[in-house]
Design an enzyme around this catalytic site. Structure first.
Site, mmCIF file in Angstrom:
data_model
loop_
_atom_site.group_PDB
_atom_site.id
_atom_site.type_symbol
_atom_site.label_atom_id
_atom_site.label_comp_id
_atom_site.label_asym_id
_atom_site.label_seq_id
_atom_site.Cartn_x
_atom_site.Cartn_y
_atom_site.Cartn_z
ATOM 1 N N LYS A 13 0.838 -1.210 0.000
ATOM 2 C CA LYS A 13 0.000 0.000 0.000
ATOM 3 C C LYS A 13 0.870 1.255 0.000
ATOM 4 O O LYS A 13 0.675 2.152 -0.819
ATOM 5 C CB LYS A 13 -0.923 0.020 1.247
ATOM 6 C CG LYS A 13 -1.807 -1.209 1.393
ATOM 7 C CD LYS A 13 -2.710 -1.113 2.629
ATOM 8 C CE LYS A 13 -1.974 -1.105 3.953
ATOM 9 N NZ LYS A 13 -1.329 -2.384 4.299
ATOM 10 N N ARG A 88 -10.025 0.513 8.341
ATOM 11 C CA ARG A 88 -9.498 -0.789 8.739
ATOM 12 C C ARG A 88 -10.526 -1.601 9.522
ATOM 13 O O ARG A 88 -10.243 -2.726 9.903
ATOM 14 C CB ARG A 88 -8.305 -0.527 9.638
ATOM 15 C CG ARG A 88 -7.027 -1.184 9.213
ATOM 16 C CD ARG A 88 -5.985 -0.727 10.204
ATOM 17 N NE ARG A 88 -4.777 -1.437 10.080
ATOM 18 C CZ ARG A 88 -3.708 -1.014 9.412
ATOM 19 N NH1 ARG A 88 -3.733 0.127 8.760
ATOM 20 N NH2 ARG A 88 -2.608 -1.725 9.415
ATOM 21 N N ARG A 127 11.979 -4.861 5.224
ATOM 22 C CA ARG A 127 11.684 -3.475 4.853
ATOM 23 C C ARG A 127 12.458 -2.465 5.706
ATOM 24 O O ARG A 127 12.636 -2.641 6.891
ATOM 25 C CB ARG A 127 10.191 -3.246 5.044
ATOM 26 C CG ARG A 127 9.778 -1.783 4.951
ATOM 27 C CD ARG A 127 8.304 -1.612 5.011
ATOM 28 N NE ARG A 127 7.709 -2.118 6.226
ATOM 29 C CZ ARG A 127 6.407 -2.199 6.432
ATOM 30 N NH1 ARG A 127 5.573 -1.819 5.485
ATOM 31 N NH2 ARG A 127 5.939 -2.656 7.556
ATOM 32 N N ARG A 161 10.872 -0.241 11.272
ATOM 33 C CA ARG A 161 9.731 -0.034 12.171
ATOM 34 C C ARG A 161 9.758 -0.992 13.356
ATOM 35 O O ARG A 161 10.140 -2.143 13.211
ATOM 36 C CB ARG A 161 8.423 -0.207 11.391
ATOM 37 C CG ARG A 161 7.958 1.076 10.741
ATOM 38 C CD ARG A 161 6.876 0.877 9.735
ATOM 39 N NE ARG A 161 5.766 0.056 10.180
ATOM 40 C CZ ARG A 161 4.679 -0.178 9.459
ATOM 41 N NH1 ARG A 161 4.568 0.360 8.246
ATOM 42 N NH2 ARG A 161 3.709 -0.923 9.914
ATOM 43 N N ARG A 172 -0.640 -8.797 13.331
ATOM 44 C CA ARG A 172 -1.182 -7.811 12.384
ATOM 45 C C ARG A 172 -1.989 -8.498 11.279
ATOM 46 O O ARG A 172 -3.028 -7.988 10.856
ATOM 47 C CB ARG A 172 -0.039 -6.975 11.791
ATOM 48 C CG ARG A 172 0.518 -5.965 12.809
ATOM 49 C CD ARG A 172 1.906 -5.470 12.448
ATOM 50 N NE ARG A 172 1.979 -4.828 11.152
ATOM 51 C CZ ARG A 172 3.128 -4.569 10.523
ATOM 52 N NH1 ARG A 172 4.274 -4.904 11.072
ATOM 53 N NH2 ARG A 172 3.113 -3.956 9.355
HETATM 54 P P1 AP5 Z 1 4.815 -1.599 1.900
HETATM 55 O O1 AP5 Z 1 4.463 -0.799 0.705
HETATM 56 O O2 AP5 Z 1 5.598 -0.938 2.970
HETATM 57 O O3 AP5 Z 1 3.524 -2.336 2.479
HETATM 58 P P2 AP5 Z 1 2.245 -1.755 3.236
HETATM 59 O O4 AP5 Z 1 1.060 -2.379 2.592
HETATM 60 O O5 AP5 Z 1 2.314 -0.275 3.312
HETATM 61 O O6 AP5 Z 1 2.460 -2.463 4.634
HETATM 62 P P3 AP5 Z 1 2.420 -1.876 6.113
HETATM 63 O O7 AP5 Z 1 3.218 -2.838 6.949
HETATM 64 O O8 AP5 Z 1 2.817 -0.466 6.150
HETATM 65 O O9 AP5 Z 1 0.922 -2.048 6.412
HETATM 66 P P4 AP5 Z 1 0.227 -2.048 7.770
HETATM 67 O O10 AP5 Z 1 -1.163 -1.959 7.327
HETATM 68 O O11 AP5 Z 1 0.573 -3.196 8.649
HETATM 69 O O12 AP5 Z 1 0.908 -0.821 8.542
HETATM 70 P P5 AP5 Z 1 0.348 0.619 8.915
HETATM 71 O O13 AP5 Z 1 1.491 1.540 8.951
HETATM 72 O O14 AP5 Z 1 -0.824 0.960 8.098
HETATM 73 O O15 AP5 Z 1 5.618 -2.892 1.382
HETATM 74 C C1 AP5 Z 1 6.223 -3.791 2.287
HETATM 75 C C2 AP5 Z 1 7.615 -4.199 1.768
HETATM 76 O O16 AP5 Z 1 7.472 -5.025 0.630
HETATM 77 C C3 AP5 Z 1 8.481 -3.019 1.334
HETATM 78 O O17 AP5 Z 1 9.797 -3.260 1.736
HETATM 79 C C4 AP5 Z 1 8.361 -2.997 -0.181
HETATM 80 O O18 AP5 Z 1 9.560 -2.546 -0.791
HETATM 81 C C5 AP5 Z 1 8.091 -4.451 -0.510
HETATM 82 N N1 AP5 Z 1 7.140 -4.588 -1.611
HETATM 83 C C6 AP5 Z 1 6.042 -3.829 -1.867
HETATM 84 N N2 AP5 Z 1 5.392 -4.272 -2.962
HETATM 85 C C7 AP5 Z 1 6.085 -5.365 -3.399
HETATM 86 C C8 AP5 Z 1 5.934 -6.269 -4.497
HETATM 87 N N3 AP5 Z 1 4.922 -6.143 -5.368
HETATM 88 N N4 AP5 Z 1 6.847 -7.269 -4.625
HETATM 89 C C9 AP5 Z 1 7.878 -7.389 -3.747
HETATM 90 N N5 AP5 Z 1 8.087 -6.559 -2.710
HETATM 91 C C10 AP5 Z 1 7.198 -5.552 -2.527
HETATM 92 O O19 AP5 Z 1 -0.188 0.364 10.409
HETATM 93 C C11 AP5 Z 1 0.703 0.100 11.471
HETATM 94 C C12 AP5 Z 1 -0.077 0.008 12.783
HETATM 95 O O20 AP5 Z 1 -0.714 1.268 13.054
HETATM 96 C C13 AP5 Z 1 -1.216 -1.008 12.805
HETATM 97 O O21 AP5 Z 1 -0.772 -2.296 13.134
HETATM 98 C C14 AP5 Z 1 -2.137 -0.400 13.881
HETATM 99 O O22 AP5 Z 1 -1.647 -0.662 15.168
HETATM 100 C C15 AP5 Z 1 -2.013 1.089 13.616
HETATM 101 N N6 AP5 Z 1 -3.019 1.595 12.661
HETATM 102 C C16 AP5 Z 1 -2.766 2.159 11.439
HETATM 103 N N7 AP5 Z 1 -3.907 2.513 10.837
HETATM 104 C C17 AP5 Z 1 -4.909 2.168 11.676
HETATM 105 C C18 AP5 Z 1 -6.327 2.268 11.599
HETATM 106 N N8 AP5 Z 1 -6.927 2.788 10.506
HETATM 107 N N9 AP5 Z 1 -7.063 1.807 12.650
HETATM 108 C C19 AP5 Z 1 -6.463 1.281 13.728
HETATM 109 N N10 AP5 Z 1 -5.139 1.151 13.875
HETATM 110 C C20 AP5 Z 1 -4.362 1.593 12.844
HETATM 111 MG MG MG Z 2 2.553 1.116 4.903
#
Ligand code: AP5
Ligand code: MG
Ligand code: ZN
Length: 214
Positions: A13, A88, A127, A161, A172
């Site tokens: 994402k 989410r 990552r 992270r 997660r």
């Molecule tokens: P990346 O693009 O970083 O993936 P992402 O989908 O952004 O994954 P996140 O880990 O950021 O998602 P998340 O939903 O767990 O975290 P968030 O910050 O939202 O890609 C990952 C890796 O793979 C990278 O190294 C990239 O280079 C590689 N890659 C990408 N595409 C690829 C491909 N096609 N092929 C190969 N490699 C690839 O949330 C974190 C925490 O915050 C949550 O756990 C929760 O506690 C809290 N939180 C956030 N939002 C909310 C909400 N709305 N409600 C409640 N709690 C929330």
């Molecule tokens: Mg992300």
């Protein structure tokens, strides 16, 4: 144009949202990034969020809904936004609908990034990001051109992270399947849900998204 990128942790994402910022002039609204900034600020609310995030659980709906509502009102978002990591839960999806209606805004696309759970642990544990400009990298899938030097800003410090370890990733993923996946039918029934193959190469995923956006 306003869109949602939906998918489990590590689906790509953030990677695709940053590309859409560069190519389409849209603004990435990542609740994860906003929460990490809140944690870094050291405020009491940030302290509360810190422990929940480190455990891989979801922070309370009210907190993220308010954060998004305030952010969407900022002038830089006027050309459109990409929601990354929000909504989410079903409650967040319903709050978003109401919020957009109140603000006179429309949701154009909801894009589900489909990936196998098995691939996600490797993606997430490999990552890292540039400490200076935030550009994302991966130990195997997206290395800087020059080892240890950021392609974008020349920075030489990188960070990982706190929740990017195998143990937290499992929680997660569970949270995604239990709390977030139920919003897919919510959008499917409104006819706005599209899917891309998140297992494909990063550039191929970018092309698939471009084809949807037109
Ligand atoms: P990346 O693009 O970083 O993936 P992402 O989908 O952004 O994954 P996140 O880990 O950021 O998602 P998340 O939903 O767990 O975290 P968030 O910050 O939202 O890609 C990952 C890796 O793979 C990278 O190294 C990239 O280079 C590689 N890659 C990408 N595409 C690829 C491909 N096609 N092929 C190969 N490699 C690839 O949330 C974190 C925490 O915050 C949550 O756990 C929760 O506690 C809290 N939180 C956030 N939002 C909310 C909400 N709305 N409600 C409640 N709690 C929330
Ligand atoms: Mg992300
Ligand atoms: Zn950089």
């Amino acid at each position: 144009m306003n869109l949602i990128l939906l998918g489990p942790p590590g689906a790509g994402k953030g990677t695709q949202a940053r590309r859409l910022e560069d190519t389409r002039g849209l603004v990435q609204l990542s609740t994860g990034d906003m929460l990490r900034a809140l944690v870094a600020s050291g405020s009491p609310l940030g302290q509360q969020a810190k422990d929940i995030m480190a455990a891989g659980k979801l922070v309370p709906d009210e907190l993220v809904i308010e954060m998004i509502s305030q952010r969407i009102d900022q002038p830089d978002v006027k050309n459109g936004f990409i929601l990354d990591g929000f909504p989410r839960t079903v409650a967040q999806a319903e709050a978003l609908d109401k919020m957009l209606a109140d603000k006179g805004l429309k949701l154009n696309h909801v894009i589900e990034m489909k990936v196998d759970d098995a691939a996600l642990v490797e993606r997430i544990t490999g990552r890292y990001t540039c400490a200076k400009c935030g550009k994302g990298y991966h130990d195997t899938f997206e290395k800087p051109k020059v080892d240890g030097v950021c392609d974008q800003c020349g920075g030489t410090e990188f960070k990982r992270r706190a929740d990017d370890n195998a143990e937290t990733v499992t929680t997660r993923l569970d949270q995604y399947h239990q709390q977030t996946a139920p919003i897919l039918p919510y959008y499917a029934s409104r006819g706005v849900l599209k899917g891309v193959d998140g297992m494909a190469d990063i550039d191929v995923v970018t092309e698939q998204i471009a084809a949807i956006l037109g």
